[in-house]
Design a protein around this motif. Structure first.
Motif, mmCIF file in Angstrom:
data_model
loop_
_atom_site.group_PDB
_atom_site.id
_atom_site.type_symbol
_atom_site.label_atom_id
_atom_site.label_comp_id
_atom_site.label_asym_id
_atom_site.label_seq_id
_atom_site.Cartn_x
_atom_site.Cartn_y
_atom_site.Cartn_z
ATOM 1 N N ASP A 118 0.826 -1.201 0.000
ATOM 2 C CA ASP A 118 0.000 0.000 0.000
ATOM 3 C C ASP A 118 0.859 1.249 0.000
ATOM 4 O O ASP A 118 1.946 1.280 0.592
ATOM 5 C CB ASP A 118 -0.901 0.027 1.242
ATOM 6 C CG ASP A 118 -1.941 -1.072 1.253
ATOM 7 O OD1 ASP A 118 -2.348 -1.505 0.156
ATOM 8 O OD2 ASP A 118 -2.343 -1.500 2.345
ATOM 9 N N VAL A 150 0.781 4.964 1.399
ATOM 10 C CA VAL A 150 0.098 5.755 2.425
ATOM 11 C C VAL A 150 0.482 7.216 2.213
ATOM 12 O O VAL A 150 1.655 7.572 2.251
ATOM 13 C CB VAL A 150 0.498 5.290 3.846
ATOM 14 C CG1 VAL A 150 -0.212 6.122 4.893
ATOM 15 C CG2 VAL A 150 0.198 3.811 4.021
ATOM 16 N N TYR A 186 -5.567 15.804 5.010
ATOM 17 C CA TYR A 186 -6.897 15.387 5.439
ATOM 18 C C TYR A 186 -6.833 14.958 6.897
ATOM 19 O O TYR A 186 -5.756 14.806 7.477
ATOM 20 C CB TYR A 186 -7.394 14.219 4.581
ATOM 21 C CG TYR A 186 -7.643 14.582 3.139
ATOM 22 C CD1 TYR A 186 -8.676 15.441 2.784
ATOM 23 C CD2 TYR A 186 -6.845 14.064 2.130
ATOM 24 C CE1 TYR A 186 -8.913 15.777 1.464
ATOM 25 C CE2 TYR A 186 -7.066 14.391 0.801
ATOM 26 C CZ TYR A 186 -8.107 15.245 0.471
ATOM 27 O OH TYR A 186 -8.331 15.577 -0.829
ATOM 28 N N HIS A 244 -7.410 12.133 7.894
ATOM 29 C CA HIS A 244 -7.021 10.726 7.890
ATOM 30 C C HIS A 244 -5.945 10.499 6.826
ATOM 31 O O HIS A 244 -5.774 11.314 5.923
ATOM 32 C CB HIS A 244 -8.243 9.856 7.572
ATOM 33 C CG HIS A 244 -8.844 10.176 6.232
ATOM 34 N ND1 HIS A 244 -9.645 11.289 6.041
ATOM 35 C CD2 HIS A 244 -8.734 9.577 5.035
ATOM 36 C CE1 HIS A 244 -10.022 11.348 4.767
ATOM 37 N NE2 HIS A 244 -9.476 10.320 4.128
ATOM 38 N N ASP A 245 -5.225 9.401 6.954
ATOM 39 C CA ASP A 245 -4.245 9.026 5.930
ATOM 40 C C ASP A 245 -4.991 8.390 4.763
ATOM 41 O O ASP A 245 -5.957 7.663 4.955
ATOM 42 C CB ASP A 245 -3.235 8.023 6.487
ATOM 43 C CG ASP A 245 -2.378 8.621 7.594
ATOM 44 O OD1 ASP A 245 -2.409 9.842 7.782
ATOM 45 O OD2 ASP A 245 -1.680 7.833 8.263
ATOM 46 N N VAL A 246 -4.525 8.665 3.547
ATOM 47 C CA VAL A 246 -5.115 8.072 2.356
ATOM 48 C C VAL A 246 -4.287 6.836 2.018
ATOM 49 O O VAL A 246 -3.087 6.936 1.750
ATOM 50 C CB VAL A 246 -5.126 9.069 1.176
ATOM 51 C CG1 VAL A 246 -5.712 8.418 -0.051
ATOM 52 C CG2 VAL A 246 -5.901 10.315 1.555
ATOM 53 N N MET A 273 -3.695 3.748 -0.514
ATOM 54 C CA MET A 273 -3.969 3.315 -1.876
ATOM 55 C C MET A 273 -3.214 2.026 -2.150
ATOM 56 O O MET A 273 -1.986 1.991 -2.033
ATOM 57 C CB MET A 273 -3.511 4.385 -2.875
ATOM 58 C CG MET A 273 -4.128 5.737 -2.647
ATOM 59 S SD MET A 273 -3.528 6.949 -3.797
ATOM 60 C CE MET A 273 -4.465 6.494 -5.218
ATOM 61 N N LYS A 319 -4.209 8.861 -10.473
ATOM 62 C CA LYS A 319 -5.057 8.558 -9.317
ATOM 63 C C LYS A 319 -4.445 9.141 -8.037
ATOM 64 O O LYS A 319 -5.159 9.675 -7.193
ATOM 65 C CB LYS A 319 -5.222 7.043 -9.198
ATOM 66 C CG LYS A 319 -6.258 6.599 -8.216
ATOM 67 C CD LYS A 319 -6.419 5.083 -8.270
ATOM 68 C CE LYS A 319 -7.374 4.593 -7.222
ATOM 69 N NZ LYS A 319 -7.478 3.139 -7.194
ATOM 70 N N VAL A 376 -5.757 12.746 -5.395
ATOM 71 C CA VAL A 376 -5.976 12.768 -3.949
ATOM 72 C C VAL A 376 -5.949 14.217 -3.466
ATOM 73 O O VAL A 376 -6.789 14.634 -2.667
ATOM 74 C CB VAL A 376 -4.915 11.918 -3.213
ATOM 75 C CG1 VAL A 376 -4.934 12.169 -1.724
ATOM 76 C CG2 VAL A 376 -5.130 10.450 -3.517
ATOM 77 N N ARG A 377 -5.012 15.020 -3.953
ATOM 78 C CA ARG A 377 -4.936 16.444 -3.602
ATOM 79 C C ARG A 377 -4.265 17.170 -4.763
ATOM 80 O O ARG A 377 -3.035 17.247 -4.838
ATOM 81 C CB ARG A 377 -4.145 16.619 -2.310
ATOM 82 C CG ARG A 377 -3.932 18.029 -1.857
ATOM 83 C CD ARG A 377 -5.125 18.693 -1.263
ATOM 84 N NE ARG A 377 -5.407 18.187 0.061
ATOM 85 C CZ ARG A 377 -6.330 18.712 0.850
ATOM 86 N NH1 ARG A 377 -7.038 19.739 0.471
ATOM 87 N NH2 ARG A 377 -6.554 18.195 2.029
#
Length: 183
Positions: free
Chosen positions: A107, A109, A114, A116-118, A120, A153, A157-158
């Motif tokens: 993953d 991270v 945010y 929370h951590d995103v 993917m 992608k 996220v930002r």
């Protein structure tokens, strides 16, 4: 007339190309890729292996769709040959207070401002390497399309904003900056 289709694809040393069923199988030191030859539009061109080259020719050179597919198939084969021999990479960066990226298992991270951590999941066939700084990373793989899609992608996220330049961006990207409000 297609300019991309006119030139044959050179097969590099260490790369083998073979027609297997309805696909062109390209093997190299980094892996194996397949280019489908049985799709609706791919049937408009002929693909032949001649020595150390792959030659793509249109079945009907006067048809507009056939000419477009001629160049498309040539480029898909060329990208596959480059991918299995050299691979593709997209360098990315992050800018913002507390922004960072880390790879944990399979993953990616992202801490991107945010609450929370995103997290993917990294697709099979791709790797993500964190650079010297935790805000710099590289997406690598043999499939150009997959590398580009995953990098996009991540960027979504930002997206970088124009006033402070905060966000996730490609290293080659020029972020257009705007002047803020004046009193």
């Amino acid at each position: 007339m297609s300019r991309a289709g006119k030139y044959p694809v050179e097969i590099k040393n260490g790369v083998t190309v073979a027609v297997v069923g309805n696909a062109l199988e390209i093997k190299g030191p980094k892996g194996t890729l397949k280019v489908a030859l049985d799709t609706k539009n791919a049937g408009l061109v002929d693909v032949k292996i001649e020595g150390a080259q792959v030659v793509v020719t249109p079945k009907d050179p006067e048809d507009k769709v056939t000419r477009a597919m001629w160049g498309t198939m040539t480029r898909l084969i060329k990208q596959a040959v480059i991918g299995v021999s050299e691979g593709f990479a997209i360098d990315m960066g992050m800018k913002g207070v507390g922004f960072k990226a880390a790879v944990k298992g399979k993953d990616l991270v992202l801490v991107a401002g945010y609450s929370h951590d995103v997290i993917m999941p990294i697709p099979a066939g791709l790797t993500v390497e964190i650079g010297a700084l935790p805000t710099e990373f590289t997406v690598r793989g043999i499939d150009k399309n997959l590398v580009g899609q995953f990098a996009d992608k991540i960027r979504k996220v930002r997206k970088p904003e124009p006033y402070k330049g905060k966000g996730i961006f490609y290293k080659t990207e020029k972020i257009r900056r705007k002047e803020g409000k004046k009193k």
